[in-house]
Design a protein around this motif. Structure first.
Motif, PDB file in Angstrom:
ATOM      1  N   ASP A 250      13.078  12.065 -11.415  1.00 56.34           N
ATOM      2  CA  ASP A 250      13.053  13.411 -10.762  1.00 56.34           C
ATOM      3  C   ASP A 250      11.419  13.824 -10.277  1.00 56.34           C
ATOM      4  OD1 ASP A 250      15.860  13.794 -10.967  1.00 56.34           O
ATOM      5  OD2 ASP A 250      15.473  14.862 -12.968  1.00 56.34           O
ATOM      6  N   ASP A 251      10.507  12.839 -10.658  1.00 56.90           N
ATOM      7  CA  ASP A 251       9.184  13.206 -10.155  1.00 56.90           C
ATOM      8  C   ASP A 251       8.763  12.358  -8.860  1.00 56.90           C
ATOM      9  OD1 ASP A 251       8.535  14.846 -12.383  1.00 56.90           O
ATOM     10  OD2 ASP A 251       8.317  13.173 -13.773  1.00 56.90           O
ATOM     11  N   LEU A 252       8.006  13.066  -8.011  1.00 61.73           N
ATOM     12  CA  LEU A 252       7.531  12.433  -6.755  1.00 61.73           C
ATOM     13  C   LEU A 252       6.294  11.820  -6.902  1.00 61.73           C
ATOM     14  CD1 LEU A 252       8.999  14.879  -4.169  1.00 61.73           C
ATOM     15  CD2 LEU A 252      10.115  12.934  -5.001  1.00 61.73           C
ATOM     16  N   TYR A 253       6.023  10.559  -6.398  1.00 58.47           N
ATOM     17  CA  TYR A 253       4.632   9.988  -6.452  1.00 58.47           C
ATOM     18  C   TYR A 253       4.277   9.497  -5.045  1.00 58.47           C
ATOM     19  CZ  TYR A 253       5.843   9.619 -11.503  1.00 58.47           C
ATOM     20  OH  TYR A 253       6.044  10.087 -12.805  1.00 58.47           O
ATOM     21  N   ALA A 254       3.015   9.627  -4.694  1.00 59.18           N
ATOM     22  CA  ALA A 254       2.637   8.878  -3.548  1.00 59.18           C
ATOM     23  C   ALA A 254       2.073   7.654  -3.886  1.00 59.18           C
ATOM     24  CB  ALA A 254       1.281   9.776  -3.084  1.00 59.18           C
ATOM     25  N   GLN A 255       2.489   6.682  -3.068  1.00 53.63           N
ATOM     26  CA  GLN A 255       2.381   5.214  -3.344  1.00 53.63           C
ATOM     27  C   GLN A 255       1.814   4.443  -2.204  1.00 53.63           C
ATOM     28  OE1 GLN A 255       2.208   3.421  -6.587  1.00 53.63           O
ATOM     29  NE2 GLN A 255       1.298   2.108  -5.267  1.00 53.63           N
ATOM     30  N   GLN A 256       0.888   3.614  -2.087  1.00 57.03           N
ATOM     31  CA  GLN A 256       0.605   2.692  -1.074  1.00 57.03           C
ATOM     32  C   GLN A 256       1.366   1.446  -1.306  1.00 57.03           C
ATOM     33  OE1 GLN A 256      -3.502   0.922  -0.265  1.00 57.03           O
ATOM     34  NE2 GLN A 256      -3.349   2.090   1.328  1.00 57.03           N
ATOM     35  N   VAL A 257       2.191   1.197  -0.185  1.00 55.63           N
ATOM     36  CA  VAL A 257       3.143   0.014  -0.330  1.00 55.63           C
ATOM     37  C   VAL A 257       2.744  -1.157   0.846  1.00 55.63           C
ATOM     38  CG1 VAL A 257       5.322  -0.869   0.057  1.00 55.63           C
ATOM     39  CG2 VAL A 257       4.838   1.526  -1.045  1.00 55.63           C
ATOM     40  N   VAL A 258       2.632  -2.182   0.141  1.00 56.05           N
ATOM     41  CA  VAL A 258       2.442  -3.325   1.075  1.00 56.05           C
ATOM     42  C   VAL A 258       3.545  -4.210   1.584  1.00 56.05           C
ATOM     43  CG1 VAL A 258       1.222  -5.663   1.067  1.00 56.05           C
ATOM     44  CG2 VAL A 258       0.085  -3.746   0.054  1.00 56.05           C
ATOM     45  N   ALA A 259       4.096  -4.084   2.772  1.00 54.90           N
ATOM     46  CA  ALA A 259       5.046  -4.878   3.063  1.00 54.90           C
ATOM     47  C   ALA A 259       4.587  -6.051   3.761  1.00 54.90           C
ATOM     48  CB  ALA A 259       5.911  -4.039   4.271  1.00 54.90           C
ATOM     49  N   ALA A 260       4.999  -7.448   3.083  1.00 53.98           N
ATOM     50  CA  ALA A 260       4.306  -8.543   3.255  1.00 53.98           C
ATOM     51  C   ALA A 260       5.400  -9.710   3.622  1.00 53.98           C
ATOM     52  CB  ALA A 260       3.642  -9.217   2.010  1.00 53.98           C
ATOM     53  N   ASP A 261       4.953 -10.596   4.372  1.00 47.91           N
ATOM     54  CA  ASP A 261       5.863 -11.707   4.362  1.00 47.91           C
ATOM     55  C   ASP A 261       6.003 -12.477   3.558  1.00 47.91           C
ATOM     56  OD1 ASP A 261       5.429 -11.438   7.217  1.00 47.91           O
ATOM     57  OD2 ASP A 261       3.913 -12.884   7.522  1.00 47.91           O
ATOM     58  N   GLU A 262       7.227 -13.254   3.330  1.00 47.48           N
ATOM     59  CA  GLU A 262       8.041 -13.825   2.256  1.00 47.48           C
ATOM     60  C   GLU A 262       6.870 -14.773   1.729  1.00 47.48           C
ATOM     61  OE1 GLU A 262      10.559 -17.315   4.772  1.00 47.48           O
ATOM     62  OE2 GLU A 262      11.701 -15.704   3.514  1.00 47.48           O
TER      63      GLU A 262
ATOM     64  N   LEU B 216       3.088 -12.161 -14.427  1.00 45.85           N
ATOM     65  CA  LEU B 216       3.350 -11.794 -15.682  1.00 45.85           C
ATOM     66  C   LEU B 216       5.022 -11.821 -16.299  1.00 45.85           C
ATOM     67  CD1 LEU B 216       0.739  -9.287 -16.143  1.00 45.85           C
ATOM     68  CD2 LEU B 216       0.632 -11.475 -16.587  1.00 45.85           C
ATOM     69  N   GLU B 217       5.637 -11.171 -15.166  1.00 46.62           N
ATOM     70  CA  GLU B 217       7.022 -10.899 -15.188  1.00 46.62           C
ATOM     71  C   GLU B 217       7.833 -11.388 -14.004  1.00 46.62           C
ATOM     72  OE1 GLU B 217       8.719  -7.266 -16.712  1.00 46.62           O
ATOM     73  OE2 GLU B 217       6.925  -6.754 -17.627  1.00 46.62           O
ATOM     74  N   GLY B 218       8.925 -12.355 -14.000  1.00 45.09           N
ATOM     75  CA  GLY B 218       9.567 -12.902 -12.909  1.00 45.09           C
ATOM     76  C   GLY B 218       8.714 -14.108 -12.526  1.00 45.09           C
ATOM     77  N   ASP B 219       9.275 -14.432 -11.208  1.00 41.18           N
ATOM     78  CA  ASP B 219       8.994 -15.824 -11.106  1.00 41.18           C
ATOM     79  C   ASP B 219       8.555 -15.747  -9.221  1.00 41.18           C
ATOM     80  OD1 ASP B 219       9.999 -18.781  -9.474  1.00 41.18           O
ATOM     81  OD2 ASP B 219       8.533 -18.892 -11.432  1.00 41.18           O
ATOM     82  N   VAL B 220       7.697 -16.418  -8.957  1.00 39.06           N
ATOM     83  CA  VAL B 220       7.221 -16.422  -7.573  1.00 39.06           C
ATOM     84  C   VAL B 220       8.346 -17.046  -6.475  1.00 39.06           C
ATOM     85  CG1 VAL B 220       6.200 -18.636  -7.456  1.00 39.06           C
ATOM     86  CG2 VAL B 220       5.357 -16.999  -5.676  1.00 39.06           C
ATOM     87  N   ALA B 221       8.960 -17.965  -6.976  1.00 43.33           N
ATOM     88  CA  ALA B 221       9.967 -18.437  -6.342  1.00 43.33           C
ATOM     89  C   ALA B 221      11.190 -17.571  -5.886  1.00 43.33           C
ATOM     90  CB  ALA B 221      10.609 -19.760  -6.863  1.00 43.33           C
TER      91      ALA B 221
ATOM     92  N   VAL C 169      12.751  -3.912  -9.189  1.00 46.65           N
ATOM     93  CA  VAL C 169      11.407  -4.663  -9.557  1.00 46.65           C
ATOM     94  C   VAL C 169      11.873  -6.110  -9.945  1.00 46.65           C
ATOM     95  CG1 VAL C 169       9.596  -4.817 -11.171  1.00 46.65           C
ATOM     96  CG2 VAL C 169      10.404  -2.749 -10.492  1.00 46.65           C
ATOM     97  N   SER C 170      11.370  -6.993  -9.078  1.00 46.76           N
ATOM     98  CA  SER C 170      11.412  -8.455  -9.132  1.00 46.76           C
ATOM     99  C   SER C 170      10.415  -9.444  -9.806  1.00 46.76           C
ATOM    100  CB  SER C 170      11.884  -9.111  -7.939  1.00 46.76           C
ATOM    101  OG  SER C 170      10.758  -9.088  -6.914  1.00 46.76           O
TER     102      SER C 170
END
Length: 810
Positions: A109-121, A132-137, A180-181
């Motif tokens: 219920d809280d709002l945050y301003a966030q800069q997002v990077v939309a990147a190629d795969e 640290l968590e997850g996998d690049v593949a 979150v992946s």
């Protein structure tokens, strides 16, 4: 033998405590200043050197070129280049892109301003982020996945695992769940690649944006290239113009699709982007300047060390003569004095490193950076420091060692005096060198600070105080927000525009002067009717623009296009450029405005406003055209009541919450934006002042040591002068004049050097201070006063001594 040398060196240090303290302290301060500057410069040059295969990474940048227009350099590249370069150049292994945008995140219920990077795969594998968590593949398997940095994951989820957690992101007016992946290591400070919040690039997210284009129209994505090891990148650079020429299709829609525009493509090594890329955050010329200052301070410290060491040669001549009589060889004499000099240099270096450690936290706070000195993790730096200490010791001790190696015992042991055998003139030259550098730095520091103060006090042509700029208002609710703001008694005016001062304007329009001739280029700014009122820009003739239909070039309606006719306002520079005899002469005149190469508007000039600075004082005020385009008003400038600033800001927040529920208010102060323009220049001036004071301090310490030495050598002479009737002031004047001559000569050398440097530096400013002679004279008087204060205390002490004691001396 070594033990004997060490004992002799220590005894000499203890016997001459004053000289020892001045020698070591002056050298330590100089070394500390040198190390601090070099650490800062090294940090600036080391951006983005941590990436795997950093030497093979490049940023692709585009520059738009149109005859009659200034080049428009951008840090981004157009979309077609990726596939073209991968298909054309086998040396190019991979290319990746990203675009950053500010979004609103909703969590608990809280709002945050966030800069997002939309990147190629391939973005994550291209830069080889450590997960640290997850996998690049699998991180980008889902188009609604997120990869967070460790610090961003902690911001939202604390210490709990972030993998699989959901964060809603506001897109096209509604919140969309992203999962979150992956979590990666935090990005280092010294990088231009953003990686705190990464999502896959999805074309559909950007289709509603008016600027979105996948052809040659707009370069909006940061684009990076990796080449095979050993690739001659210059061959690719040289072939790029032909590649662009073959594939950049022309059409009938003018600038919007590339017609008549040409695109230059530049490949900037990733390690040089920070200093040499488009929109570079650093200034390589400033860094070279500071390296010069560091070297000059080191020279002053070494000269000071050498000068004081030479001053003691006469006192140690008998010691050396006795050593030679007892069988000491020249090699042993050289070893002794070089060893003593190197020992002192390393003692000073140790103290300097301690000073650096103490100063680093304050230094980093001042620079807003993270400069580090870690000798354990960086043995190469430790080795360089050892070489520095050794080099300083050898350079400062070589003269003394050579002098004593060539000394003939007969000349010393059979003489009743301690002549300096010509070293006095050399010491005078070294004093001249020290104060030449110090005086030049004093003059340069004065004018750098004066220019910065001049820019900050410059009349901007508008009032930046009590002006708040609100972003994100280029939409249908903009008028509603404006009306709600004006309903508050704490809001005086609300203006809208496509850009605001200090943040640049990309439009370059063309008109033909009333006297005929070629088209001339002017800056174009789309505004709302109350822009000039909000900025308090003076009207010289005619009227301001209004909401009337005749004053609106393009309405907000989705299908609205530019009208064939409309009213415009120009500034005084534009009136002059267009050939009008004055502001009044321009009112009512019609002219054709080339919004693009194919889009022409028959405009009527209804007003002329005073010139105002849209950029910094480095740039001249350019001729400007102002017109109303309701589809391009991304910034809202709000003039508030300065007597109740808190209430005015709260009124802005309330109006925003009512108009844009679920969106975060993003605003900035125009006064702070103006101040931010000169932050680098302020920092430059402050750093230069601090290091200039250190240089002057080292020079003064050396001068005091020489004055003490001179007083000691001339004790008997002074006693005789007093017996023969010399007064206290006669003795003091004698001392002052002896040291005034080299200081005055030093200033004569410093003046042309400082003038040459400052002339080149000030040429970079359209509005600058004059290089008047008074500051040069004042710097000379300041150097002379520093010299007098330094020498006077010692001179009074000697002049007041009992002449009987002086005549018994030696």
């Amino acid at each position: 033998m070594l033990q004997n040398y060490i004992k002799t060196a220590l005894r000499n240090l203890m016997r001459n405590k004053l000289f020892s303290v001045i020698n070591i302290a002056g050298l330590a301060i100089g070394l500390a200043a040198f190390i601090l500057i070099v650490l800062f410069v090294r940090d600036e040059f080391s951006w983005d050197d941590h990436w795997a295969r950093a030497d093979d990474l490049y940023r692709i940048e585009n520059t738009y070129v149109l005859a009659g227009h200034p080049d428009r350099r951008t840090p981004n590249a157009v979309d077609p280049l990726k596939d073209l370069m991968l298909d054309t150049y086998p040396e190019v292994e991979d290319i990746t892109r990203y675009i950053s945008a500010d979004v609103t995140i909703q969590y608990h219920d809280d709002l945050y301003a966030q800069q997002v990077v939309a990147a190629d795969e391939n973005f994550l594998s291209f830069f080889q982020f450590r997960f640290l968590e997850g996998d690049v593949a699998t991180a980008f398997d889902d188009p609604r996945s997120i990869v967070l940095s460790h610090r961003t994951a902690q911001k939202y989820f604390g210490d709990a695992p972030a993998l699989g957690k959901v964060l809603p992101i506001r897109l096209a007016g509604q919140f969309v769940d992203f999962k979150v992946s992956g979590v990666i290591e935090d990005p280092v400070v010294d990088t231009t690649v953003q990686s705190d919040f990464i999502v896959p690039f999805v074309r559909d997210y950007f289709l509603a944006a008016r600027w979105f284009s996948e052809d040659w129209r707009f370069a909006y994505r940061s684009t990076f290239m990796r080449v095979a090891p050993g690739t001659d990148v210059d061959l690719i650079r040289n072939d790029l113009p032909a590649l662009v020429e073959r594939h950049m299709h022309a059409s009938g829609d003018g600038m919007e699709t590339g017609t008549r525009w040409s695109v230059k493509t530049n490949l900037v090594p990733l390690g040089k982007v920070h200093l040499e890329g488009a929109n570079a955050a650093g200034d390589i010329d400033v860094l070279y300047g500071f390296l010069g200052v560091a070297l000059l301070i080191l020279i002053i410290a070494v000269v000071n060390f050498l000068n004081l060491s030479m001053a003691r040669t006469a006192h140690r001549a008998r010691e050396v003569a006795m050593r030679k009589v007892l069988g000491a060889a020249r090699r042993q004499i050289v070893q002794q004095f070089l060893g003593e000099s190197i020992l002192l240099a390393f003692v000073a270096l140790t103290i300097a490193l301690a000073l650096v450690e103490v100063a680093l936290p304050h230094y980093n706070a001042f620079l807003s950076s993270v400069v580090e000195l870690d000798l354990v993790r960086e043995p190469a730096v430790l080795l360089l420091l050892l070489v520095l200490g050794l080099g300083v010791g050898i350079s400062a001790g070589s003269f003394q060692a050579a002098y004593f190696a060539m000394l003939r015992p007969h000349d010393v042991l059979y003489s009743s005096t301690s002549a300096d055998n010509g070293t006095g003139r050399l010491r005078q030259l070294l004093v001249v060198a020290q104060f030449s550098i110090s005086a030049a730095l004093m003059i340069i520091a004065f004018f750098v600070n004066k220019q910065t103060q001049y820019m900050q006090a410059l009349d901007l042509g508008f009032n930046p105080d009590n002006l708040i700029v609100v972003a994100g208002t280029n939409n249908e609710q903009s008028e509603t927000l404006k009306n709600r703001l004006l309903a508050s008694p704490h809001i005086k005016a609300v203006g809208r525009s496509s850009d605001v001062p200090t943040e640049g304007s990309e439009d370059r329009l063309q008109m033909r002067p009333v006297t005929g001739g070629d088209l001339v280029t002017l800056d174009g700014l789309t505004i709302g009717p109350d822009f000039f009122k909000a900025y308090e820009i003076d009207l010289l003739a005619g009227r301001y623009l209004s909401p009337a239909e005749a004053d609106v070039m393009r309405a907000r309606a989705d299908e609205a296009t530019y009208k064939q006719t409309g009213n415009i306002v120009i500034n005084a520079s534009a009136a002059k450029l267009l050939g009008f005899t004055g502001p009044d002469a321009a009112i009512g005149r019609q002219a054709t405005v080339h919004l693009t190469s194919d889009l022409l508007i028959d405009a009527t000039i209804v007003g002329v406003v005073d010139d105002f600075h849209f950029d910094s004082a480095r740039d001249v005020i350019r001729p400007g055209i102002y017109y109303v385009d309701e589809q391009r008003q991304s910034d809202m400038s709000v003039r508030i009541d300065g007597t109740n600033r808190d209430a005015a800001l709260e009124a802005i927040r309330d109006a925003w919450r009512e108009t844009y529920p679920g969106n975060i208010l993003d605003y900035r102060s125009m006064a702070e934006l103006v101040e931010l323009q000169y932050q680098t220049d302020n920092r430059l001036g402050d750093m230069l002042t601090i290091f200039t004071l250190l240089a002057v301090t080292i020079s003064a310490m050396g001068l005091y040591g020489l004055a003490s030495f001179t007083a000691e050598r001339r004790t008997r002479e002074i006693g005789i002068r007093k017996v023969l009737g010399a007064s206290l002031m006669d003795i003091v004047t004698l001392f002052l004049w002896q040291f005034s001559k080299p200081i005055l000569i030093a200033n004569l050398i410093a003046w042309p050097v400082a003038f040459y440097f400052l002339s080149g530096w000030l040429d970079g400013f359209a509005y600058r201070v004059a290089l008047s002679p008074l500051p040069f004279v004042m710097a000379a008087l300041a150097a002379l006063l520093i010299g007098w204060i330094t020498v006077a205390g010692r001179a009074f002490m000697v002049a007041r001594a009992n002449p009987i004691n002086a005549l018994r001396y030696e």
